[in-house]
Design a protein around this motif. Structure first.
Motif, PDB file in Angstrom:
ATOM      1  N   LEU A  48       1.881   1.178   9.027  1.00 23.73           N
ATOM      2  CA  LEU A  48       2.892   1.563   8.046  1.00 23.73           C
ATOM      3  C   LEU A  48       3.969   2.346   8.775  1.00 23.73           C
ATOM      4  N   GLY A  79       4.153  -2.329   5.687  1.00 22.51           N
ATOM      5  CA  GLY A  79       4.718  -1.532   4.608  1.00 22.51           C
ATOM      6  C   GLY A  79       5.449  -0.320   5.144  1.00 22.51           C
ATOM      7  N   ARG A 105       5.452   1.415   0.024  1.00 18.24           N
ATOM      8  CA  ARG A 105       4.121   1.720  -0.531  1.00 18.24           C
ATOM      9  C   ARG A 105       3.962   3.187  -0.898  1.00 18.24           C
ATOM     10  N   ARG A 135       2.842   2.416  -7.968  1.00 21.16           N
ATOM     11  CA  ARG A 135       1.974   2.143  -6.811  1.00 21.16           C
ATOM     12  C   ARG A 135       2.173   3.157  -5.706  1.00 21.16           C
ATOM     13  N   TRP A 276      -3.106   1.256   0.248  1.00 20.89           N
ATOM     14  CA  TRP A 276      -1.728   0.774   0.314  1.00 20.89           C
ATOM     15  C   TRP A 276      -1.555  -0.740   0.180  1.00 20.89           C
ATOM     16  N   LEU A 277      -2.635  -1.500   0.341  1.00 23.36           N
ATOM     17  CA  LEU A 277      -2.473  -2.960   0.325  1.00 23.36           C
ATOM     18  C   LEU A 277      -3.199  -3.653  -0.815  1.00 23.36           C
ATOM     19  N   ASP A 279      -3.202  -4.569  -4.075  1.00 26.08           N
ATOM     20  CA  ASP A 279      -2.451  -4.730  -5.327  1.00 26.08           C
ATOM     21  C   ASP A 279      -3.187  -5.710  -6.255  1.00 26.08           C
TER      22      ASP A 279
END
Length: 279
Positions: A48, A79, A105, A135, A276-277, A279
């Motif tokens: 990130l 991100g 993110r 998010r 963070w990933l 979703d």
């Protein structure tokens, strides 16, 4: 496998970094190409980008730069944690714009470079609370002496997920473990706070530190937060103040060598992927 949750890229030809005038040791471009070459050699498979406190007018330009790098074939960047100013009236509009960019993110405001009272302002806290239904996480960048202020912010925004950068920046070089550890453990009681084990060698004596100097600090973070609430970061290029990315990766591997495979996986990549990933 390492998921690097804290990469800074510096492109002084494209963006302005006012704070670099006071940090000559870091006043140089830090390119994605150089980072990627090193990262792939040491087992970093995802990263990130962490905002680098660019001039406020260029916050979105920095995000655009990261989006371009994400589009590079086989890019490591997955991100961005974008810069923000929650103390400003325009923050809600900024968040609306950010939410239109899937690459973003989370958000961060560097808080050790402003008066302690900034994060205590009602407007600041009301704006951070807006993140609860999004998010977006919020990275807290406080110094060790400010950890009680970090706890206040976490309490004021209980539905927001906070990430404590650099384990609260312990003074490893000065050896002040006790006060930092006390306040870190108090902060860890807040279930909405996750700790980032990032770049600790930058806070040690660059000429003298050994693994045993780092060990009590790393072990305290792990003990306070547990492996379920930890992520890892390089803090490149700030990490070079104490060595290199390679040195920090090797030190991390040595310090967690006796942990279980499950614990190592949570710290090095699984928690970050979930946070963070997922979703």
């Amino acid at each position: 496998m390492f998921f690097d949750t804290h990469l800074h890229l510096i492109d002084m030809d494209r963006l302005e970094y006012p704070w670099l005038d006071e940090a000559p040791a870091l006043r140089a471009n830090a390119s994605f190409e150089d980072y990627s070459r090193t990262a792939r050699r040491v087992g970093i498979t995802r990263t990130l980008h962490m905002e680098v406190d660019v001039a406020p007018a260029q916050q979105m330009a920095e995000t655009e730069m990261v989006e371009e790098l994400m589009a590079v074939p086989d890019s490591l960047i997955c991100g961005a944690i974008a810069s923000c100013r929650p103390e400003n009236e325009g923050f809600p509009t900024y968040v609306e714009n950010v939410l239109q960019r899937p690459a973003v993110r989370g958000l961060r405001r560097v808080l050790h470079v402003v008066p302690d009272g900034v994060s205590r302002q009602p407007l600041f806290r009301a704006n951070i609370n807006r993140l609860a239904t999004t998010r977006l996480t919020f990275d807290m960048c406080f110094l060790a002496r400010q950890l009680p202020i970090a706890a206040e912010l976490a309490d004021a925004c209980p539905d927001v997920t906070f990430v404590l950068d650099h384990g609260g920046v312990p003074d490893i070089r000065g050896g002040d473990h006790a006060n930092w550890a006390r306040d870190l453990r108090a902060l860890a009681k807040r279930p909405n706070v996750i700790a980032k084990l990032s770049g600790f060698i930058a806070y040690a004596d660059p000429d003298r530190w050994t693994l045993n100097d780092l060990r009590p600090y790393v072990e305290t973070v792990i003990d306070a937060f547990g492996f379920e609430r930890l992520v890892w970061g390089s803090d490149s290029p700030v990490v070079t103040l104490g060595g290199s990315i390679e040195t920090w990766v090797a030190a991390t591997q040595a310090l967690i060598a006796d942990c279980s495979a499950r614990e190592r996986a949570l710290l090095t990549h699984e928690n970050a992927e979930k946070l963070w990933l997922a979703d």
